[in-house]
Design a protein around this motif. Structure first.
Motif, mmCIF file in Angstrom:
data_model
loop_
_atom_site.group_PDB
_atom_site.id
_atom_site.type_symbol
_atom_site.label_atom_id
_atom_site.label_comp_id
_atom_site.label_asym_id
_atom_site.label_seq_id
_atom_site.Cartn_x
_atom_site.Cartn_y
_atom_site.Cartn_z
ATOM 1 N N SER A 159 53.263 33.373 -33.322
ATOM 2 C CA SER A 159 51.917 32.583 -33.450
ATOM 3 C C SER A 159 51.097 32.627 -32.118
ATOM 4 N N ALA A 160 51.783 33.055 -31.006
ATOM 5 C CA ALA A 160 51.003 33.306 -29.643
ATOM 6 C C ALA A 160 50.438 34.599 -29.790
ATOM 7 N N ALA A 161 51.223 35.815 -30.212
ATOM 8 C CA ALA A 161 50.274 36.854 -30.339
ATOM 9 C C ALA A 161 49.065 36.900 -31.377
ATOM 10 N N ALA A 162 49.130 36.116 -32.491
ATOM 11 C CA ALA A 162 48.139 35.875 -33.553
ATOM 12 C C ALA A 162 46.920 35.251 -32.851
ATOM 13 N N LEU A 163 47.197 34.317 -32.022
ATOM 14 C CA LEU A 163 46.069 33.589 -31.338
ATOM 15 C C LEU A 163 45.269 34.526 -30.285
ATOM 16 N N ALA A 167 40.984 35.099 -29.995
ATOM 17 C CA ALA A 167 40.448 34.104 -29.229
ATOM 18 C C ALA A 167 39.240 34.707 -28.357
ATOM 19 N N GLY A 168 38.861 35.833 -28.645
ATOM 20 C CA GLY A 168 37.519 36.666 -28.338
ATOM 21 C C GLY A 168 36.156 36.233 -29.023
ATOM 22 N N TYR A 169 36.236 35.261 -30.005
ATOM 23 C CA TYR A 169 35.077 35.207 -30.716
ATOM 24 C C TYR A 169 34.681 33.672 -30.500
ATOM 25 N N ASN A 170 33.364 33.117 -30.300
ATOM 26 C CA ASN A 170 32.778 31.812 -30.229
ATOM 27 C C ASN A 170 31.593 31.710 -31.162
ATOM 28 N N PRO A 171 31.335 31.091 -32.146
ATOM 29 C CA PRO A 171 30.571 30.750 -33.127
ATOM 30 C C PRO A 171 28.988 30.117 -32.495
ATOM 31 N N ALA A 172 29.234 29.858 -31.342
ATOM 32 C CA ALA A 172 27.806 29.043 -30.638
ATOM 33 C C ALA A 172 26.834 30.269 -30.114
ATOM 34 N N VAL A 173 27.596 31.426 -30.031
ATOM 35 C CA VAL A 173 26.475 32.724 -29.549
ATOM 36 C C VAL A 173 25.319 32.738 -30.499
ATOM 37 N N ASN A 480 38.873 32.845 -23.142
ATOM 38 C CA ASN A 480 40.082 32.361 -23.966
ATOM 39 C C ASN A 480 40.844 33.287 -24.619
ATOM 40 N N ALA A 481 40.459 34.499 -24.727
ATOM 41 C CA ALA A 481 41.256 35.651 -25.049
ATOM 42 C C ALA A 481 42.451 35.984 -24.071
ATOM 43 N N ILE A 482 41.679 36.098 -23.153
ATOM 44 C CA ILE A 482 42.669 36.266 -21.676
ATOM 45 C C ILE A 482 43.715 35.222 -21.594
ATOM 46 N N SER A 483 43.375 33.895 -21.579
ATOM 47 C CA SER A 483 44.297 32.761 -21.810
ATOM 48 C C SER A 483 45.221 33.071 -22.861
ATOM 49 N N ALA A 484 44.858 33.400 -24.195
ATOM 50 C CA ALA A 484 45.715 33.570 -25.032
ATOM 51 C C ALA A 484 47.011 34.493 -24.926
ATOM 52 N N ASN A 485 46.332 35.631 -24.267
ATOM 53 C CA ASN A 485 47.360 36.618 -24.017
ATOM 54 C C ASN A 485 48.273 36.285 -22.730
ATOM 55 N N GLN A 486 47.888 35.539 -21.761
ATOM 56 C CA GLN A 486 48.720 34.945 -20.698
ATOM 57 C C GLN A 486 49.836 34.347 -21.420
ATOM 58 N N ASN A 487 49.311 33.122 -22.308
ATOM 59 C CA ASN A 487 50.432 32.568 -23.067
ATOM 60 C C ASN A 487 51.399 33.063 -23.643
ATOM 61 N N TRP A 488 50.972 34.299 -24.329
ATOM 62 C CA TRP A 488 51.740 35.276 -25.065
ATOM 63 C C TRP A 488 52.991 35.706 -24.332
ATOM 64 N N ALA A 489 52.367 36.224 -22.966
ATOM 65 C CA ALA A 489 53.430 36.966 -21.825
ATOM 66 C C ALA A 489 54.283 35.626 -21.393
ATOM 67 N N ASN A 490 53.795 34.354 -21.163
ATOM 68 C CA ASN A 490 54.620 33.284 -20.667
ATOM 69 C C ASN A 490 55.895 32.806 -21.741
ATOM 70 N N ILE A 491 55.380 32.996 -23.100
ATOM 71 C CA ILE A 491 56.572 32.667 -24.022
ATOM 72 C C ILE A 491 57.566 33.813 -23.843
ATOM 73 N N ASP A 492 56.935 35.261 -23.901
ATOM 74 C CA ASP A 492 57.996 36.161 -23.739
ATOM 75 C C ASP A 492 59.113 35.980 -22.591
ATOM 76 N N ASN A 493 58.341 35.506 -21.377
ATOM 77 C CA ASN A 493 59.060 35.314 -20.188
ATOM 78 C C ASN A 493 60.229 34.303 -20.284
ATOM 79 N N THR A 494 59.778 33.089 -21.015
ATOM 80 C CA THR A 494 60.791 32.088 -21.395
ATOM 81 C C THR A 494 61.919 32.544 -22.059
#
Length: 730
Positions: A159-163, A167-173, A480-494
């Protein structure tokens, strides 16, 4: 001003001398302290006594030392055979020894041997259980569980990989893109206001006000023509010739005081001249009355007492009796003369004091009369000056009133000029208002134009803000996209950390299995050692039983040996009796040598005692010197206090001087107050007279505070006459 008294001057002089030159005690104290610190107080006899004592404590050798050594080496031993008998007795053999050896060979302990055999062949029942526990210690059921956990996978990884992919799209633009063309609705209204800002309806009104005329201008001009007339001028002109009605009475009073002195002065003149010195008609009777008690005491007590004592002693009429009576009469006569002298001395001193007081009183009366004349003249001068001041005040009022009339005329003209100037100022204000209105119209036009510009700027700013917002939201989507990738890496490290923890648990379990095997082996060894300890205890019990049997045989052998030892003891007692004879002879000689040694020791003790006496003398002298040094140091410590005492006498003398100054000042102030009261009394009479003549309202605000002065009577009278003549001329 009261000068310093003599004690005060002396006190300050003493304190100045001490402060400049210091006190001799401080120098002495410093010398004593220096002597103590350098150690000079401890040199001399005590030191030489100690040195002599140390050199003299070298006692000679005891002359009996050689004799004692000879006795110790056996020089006094006799040859009666005691030594040979003791040697024969030392070779005696106890027959119990052989019996003891024979008994040792027959000892046998069958029960001990049986216990020893059982102890050697015994087996510990716990050995089998310990060996079984050692076999089971090599396995641990947790080891397989840790092995299965090494392949752990985190369920949130997918699920972290899918997020991270979305994460790189924002509808307010897109919404911010729609705001970049924003238009401000107030821009048109601001443009219309700019067109109307160049007109002002007040401009025409200010143009009409430029010809304004003040309605009070003519009245101010008419008032300026009549402002110079003041009806008070004639009244002030009449007051310039004012005359004070008390002036004549004051002139007559001053003349009376100048020609008449104080009548009490003539009454005091006889006392001041000394007419009553040594002329007291009651003095002789007073002396007689005062001495009557001495006469009565002599006649009634002293003389009868002497007569009675001498008569009782049978010496009445003798030379001793005459001597006692003469001494008593002489003592009584001296007492009466002394008493009379004191009375006459006091009478003379009192009359001298009265004479001086009368002289002082006459001087004071003279000074008072001079002061009264001076006060009368001063009062006359003050009245004349007040009259002249009243005339000058009238002239001043006349001048002031005339000046006020002139000033009123000037003020009226100035008022007319001011009204005209105000009228001109109103016209100028109208012109200024017209200019201000035109300027306001121009400023309104400028402000309206500025408003249009501000609205347009605000519209442009809104468009720029929309563009900035679009950029910010786009940047936020990237973050947000960068934070999602960082979260994915953290889960893999765990997940990897969980696998490593499983491997560590597996290794720890294997280590625990090894430790259990070691502990089980140690337990087997401990049980085997306990079994061996039990076997050793069985052997020890067998040995103890054998020892008991041996002790029985040894007891019999000891009894036989004790009997043989008793026989040998009898033999030795005989030999000891012979040895005692030799010992007694040796003891007597030793006692003789001891007596000689004691005599030598007593001689040495006497020397030591003499040295102790010398030591005590030295210590006593040292203690005396120490006490003297302590007293010197105490005196040195007392020097500052004694120096302060030097000032104490000066301070006490200063207090006496200040008290004398205060008392003299009080007497002087009392004299000044009396003199001022007497002078003000005359002045008060003049004031009352002036109030009667003037109808009240006249007083003295300052009073008379002049100190008494001593002047020539003739010059004083001539001055008073000249002053009165001058006043009469006015």
């Amino acid at each position: 001003m009261i000068d310093w008294s003599k004690p005060t001057q002396d006190a300050y002089a003493q304190m100045e001398a001490i402060a400049r030159n210091g006190s001799a005690l401080n120098g002495n104290a410093q010398n004593v302290a220096n002597g103590v610190m350098t150690g000079s107080a401890y040199d001399g006899t005590p030191k030489s006594t100690y040195e002599s004592l140390q050199a003299g404590l070298n006692p000679t050798a005891n002359p009996y030392t050689g004799m004692v050594n000879s006795v110790a080496n056996g020089a006094l031993a006799n040859g009666f055979g005691g030594q040979n008998a003791l040697a024969a007795g030392s070779q005696w053999n106890n027959p119990g020894v052989a019996a003891t050896a024979a008994a040792a060979g027959t000892i046998n302990n069958s029960a001990g041997n049986a216990l020893m055999n059982n102890g050697l062949n015994g087996t510990n029942a716990g050995m089998g259980l310990a060996q079984q526990a050692a076999a089971n210690a090599s396995s641990n059921p947790a080891q397989a569980g840790y092995a299965n956990a090494t392949g752990y996978t985190n369920a949130a990884g997918s699920s972290a990989a899918a997020l991270a992919g979305t994460a790189g799209y924002n509808p307010a633009v897109d919404a911010f893109k729609g705001q970049t063309g924003y238009t401000n609705s107030g821009l048109g209204l601001a443009q219309d206001a700019a067109a109307l800002a160049n007109t002002n309806p007040a401009l025409a009104a200010f143009q009409n006000a430029t010809g304004y005329t003040n309605g009070s201008l003519d009245q101010a001009r008419n008032l300026a023509g009549t402002a110079g007339n003041n009806p008070a001028i004639a009244g002030f002109q009449n007051a310039t010739g004012y005359t004070n009605s008390a002036l004549g009475a004051q002139q007559a009073f001053a003349s009376f005081l100048a020609n008449n002195g104080n009548p009490a002065a003539s009454m005091l003149q006889s006392t001041a001249n000394g007419d009553y010195l040594n002329s007291n008609p009651y003095l002789d009777q007073a002396v007689k009355n005062a001495n009557q008690s001495f006469v009565d005491q002599f006649n009634n007590s002293i003389a009868p007492g002497i007569d009675s004592r001498m008569a009782a002693a049978g010496r009445l009429g003798s030379g001793a009796y005459a001597s006692l009576r003469n001494d008593a009469e002489k003592t009584t006569a001296n007492a009466m003369a002394t008493n009379a002298g004191n009375i006459m001395y006091n009478n003379y001193n009192n009359e001298r004091a009265n004479q001086l007081n009368a002289q002082n009183a006459i001087g004071n009366f003279y000074n008072q009369n001079v002061g009264n004349v001076q006060s009368a003249l001063n009062s006359l001068s003050s009245t004349d000056q007040a009259q002249q001041a009243a005339r000058l005040n009238a002239l001043t009022g006349l001048s002031s009133t005339s000046d006020a009339a002139t000033k009123n005329a000037i003020s009226a003209n100035q008022n007319a000029a001011n009204i005209d100037a105000q009228q001109q100022q109103a016209r100028l204000n109208a012109i200024t208002g017209m200019g201000s209105t035109a300027d306001s119209i121009a400023k309104n036009a400028i402000n309206a134009s500025q408003n249009v510009a501000n609205i347009d700027n605000a519209q442009q700013q809104n468009r720029l803000n929309a563009i900035t917002g679009m950029g910010n939201f786009s940047d936020s989507a990237t973050k947000n996209a960068i934070s999602a990738n960082q979260n994915w890496a953290n889960i893999d490290n765990t997940q990897q950390s969980q696998r490593l923890n499983a491997l560590a648990g597996q290794a720890s379990t294997a280590d625990s299995v090894a430790k259990n095997m070691i502990n089980a082996s140690q337990n087997v060894a401990n049980i085997d050692a306990q079994q061996q300890q039990t076997n050793n205890a069985a052997l020890l019990n067998a040995g103890n039983l054998s020892n008991n049997a041996s002790n029985l045989w040894l007891s019999v052998a000891n009894q036989l040996g004790n009997q043989s030892a008793a026989q040998q003891t009898n033999n030795l007692n005989y030999l000891n009796a012979l040895g005692d004879l030799y010992k007694y002879d040796t003891t007597n000689r030793m006692n003789a040598m001891t007596t000689g040694a004691n005599m030598a020791n007593q001689d040495f003790a006497n020397k030591v005692s003499n040295a102790g006496v010398q030591m005590n003398a030295a210590n006593g002298q040292t203690a005396a010197q120490n006490a003297q040094v302590g007293q010197q140091l105490q005196a040195a410590g007392m020097a500052p206090g004694l120096r302060a005492n030097d000032y104490a006498d000066s301070q006490a003398l200063l207090g006496v001087g200040q008290a004398q100054q205060a008392r003299e000042g009080a007497f002087l102030q009392d004299d000044i107050n009396k003199w001022n009261a007497e002078q003000n009394a005359v002045w008060t009479g003049l004031i009352n007279q002036a109030n009667i003549l003037n109808g009240g309202g006249f007083n003295n605000t300052s009073g008379t505070q002049t100190k008494p002065i001593y002047t020539n009577n003739t010059a004083q009278a001539m001055g008073a006459i000249g002053s009165i003549a001058g006043l009469m001329a006015k």
